[in-house]
Design an enzyme around this catalytic site. Structure first.
Site, short mmCIF file in Angstrom:
data_model
loop_
_atom_site.label_atom_id
_atom_site.label_comp_id
_atom_site.label_asym_id
_atom_site.label_seq_id
_atom_site.Cartn_x
_atom_site.Cartn_y
_atom_site.Cartn_z
N HIS A 122 -46.71 -5.29 -12.85
CA HIS A 122 -47.15 -4.76 -11.15
C HIS A 122 -46.19 -5.63 -10.91
CE1 HIS A 122 -50.69 -2.94 -12.52
NE2 HIS A 122 -51.02 -4.65 -13.66
N TYR A 127 -43.21 -3.05 -2.18
CA TYR A 127 -42.07 -2.95 -3.32
C TYR A 127 -40.95 -2.81 -3.49
CZ TYR A 127 -46.74 -0.72 -4.30
OH TYR A 127 -48.33 -0.94 -4.79
N ARG A 162 -54.14 -8.74 -3.55
CA ARG A 162 -54.40 -8.16 -2.68
C ARG A 162 -56.06 -7.86 -2.43
NH1 ARG A 162 -50.06 -3.35 -4.58
NH2 ARG A 162 -50.35 -3.19 -2.38
N GLU A 179 -48.51 -4.81 -18.83
CA GLU A 179 -49.35 -4.69 -18.33
C GLU A 179 -48.20 -5.29 -17.30
OE1 GLU A 179 -52.84 -5.38 -17.09
OE2 GLU A 179 -52.58 -4.70 -15.61
N ARG A 229 -41.09 3.55 -0.17
CA ARG A 229 -42.42 3.59 -0.26
C ARG A 229 -42.53 2.18 -0.11
NH1 ARG A 229 -46.27 2.59 -5.38
NH2 ARG A 229 -48.59 2.43 -4.50
N ASN A 258 -47.10 0.00 -16.03
CA ASN A 258 -47.73 -0.05 -14.86
C ASN A 258 -48.11 1.12 -14.20
OD1 ASN A 258 -47.85 -0.11 -11.82
ND2 ASN A 258 -46.09 -1.10 -11.82
N ALA A 286 -51.98 2.90 -9.51
CA ALA A 286 -53.39 2.75 -8.89
C ALA A 286 -54.24 3.40 -10.36
CB ALA A 286 -53.57 3.96 -7.96
N PRO A 302 -48.71 6.61 -11.06
CA PRO A 302 -48.43 7.33 -9.82
C PRO A 302 -47.49 6.24 -8.76
CG PRO A 302 -50.78 7.25 -9.98
CD PRO A 302 -50.20 6.82 -11.47
N ASN A 303 -47.08 7.34 -8.03
CA ASN A 303 -46.59 7.36 -6.87
C ASN A 303 -44.71 6.34 -7.13
OD1 ASN A 303 -47.67 8.37 -4.53
ND2 ASN A 303 -49.31 7.00 -5.46
N ARG A 336 -58.18 -3.75 -6.40
CA ARG A 336 -56.99 -4.18 -7.05
C ARG A 336 -56.85 -4.86 -8.18
NH1 ARG A 336 -53.32 -0.41 -4.40
NH2 ARG A 336 -53.07 -0.65 -2.58
C1 DQA Z 1 -48.66 -1.82 -8.33
C2 DQA Z 1 -50.02 -2.34 -8.09
C3 DQA Z 1 -51.18 -1.64 -7.37
O1 DQA Z 1 -52.57 -1.67 -6.94
C4 DQA Z 1 -50.54 0.34 -6.73
O2 DQA Z 1 -52.14 1.14 -7.42
C5 DQA Z 1 -49.94 0.53 -7.28
C6 DQA Z 1 -48.32 -0.37 -7.68
C7 DQA Z 1 -47.62 -2.87 -8.62
O3 DQA Z 1 -46.47 -2.44 -9.42
O4 DQA Z 1 -47.53 -3.29 -7.78
O5 DQA Z 1 -50.00 1.79 -7.75
O6 DQA Z 1 -49.11 -1.08 -9.96
#
Ligand code: DQA
Length: 145
Positions: free
Chosen positions: A101, A23, A108, A99, A18, A75, A78, A10-11, A112
């Site tokens: 990020h 990011y 952070r 995994e 964003r 990835n 959240a 998501p996002n 997280r």
């Molecule tokens: C993320 C880190 C997560 O904590 C966050 O919710 C994201 C992006 C990252 O790529 O740094 O949406 O996965």
């Protein structure tokens, strides 16, 4: 030649706009185009999927069973910090995954720093912006031999 699946949660469709200070400015589409070229040069095929919905991500992971996917680069965004559902899906299909990020999640907020995936992943790459995906591709190549 291996087929790899890159899944974004998501996002991440909002990359580029964003929170760019965290990011970066590259869009997901630009990043996917770049990764596709790199993988092609190595003779690998990449499939991409992004969704904001947990059940769509779950269905995509299930579908990977029938697609001869050698490895998933994931990835979970959240959902990293919340999703037993997606953890169980990855355990159920048994496809190895990395995994990823963009940000360094360990630098952070406290919430997280807990991941439902890290202990079952091949490895984790966190904190290198879009280069995290490049590094994951390199790690995938290394893992697949
Ligand atoms: C993320 C880190 C997560 O904590 C966050 O919710 C994201 C992006 C990252 O790529 O740094 O949406 O996965």
């Amino acid at each position: 030649m291996a087929r790899l699946l890159i899944i974004n949660g998501p996002n991440l469709s909002l990359l580029g706009e964003r929170e760019p200070e965290i990011y970066g400015h590259t869009t997901l589409e630009e990043a996917e185009g770049h990764l596709e070229e790199r993988a092609k040069a190595d003779g690998h095929e990449l499939l991409f999927f992004q969704s904001d919905a947990e059940h769509e991500l779950l269905k995509r992971i299930h579908k990977a069973r029938d697609e001869d996917i050698a490895l998933i680069i994931f990835n979970p965004a959240a959902f990293t910090h919340t999703s037993v559902v997606l953890r169980d899906a990855l355990l159920a299909v048994g496809i190895p995954f990395i995994e990823v990020h963009l940000s360094n999640v360990f630098s952070r907020e406290d919430f997280r720093q807990r991941s439902f995936f890290s202990d079952i992943a091949i490895g984790i790459i966190s904190g290198f912006g879009m280069a995290s995906y490049d590094l994951a591709l390199l790690a995938a190549k290394h893992h697949l031999g």
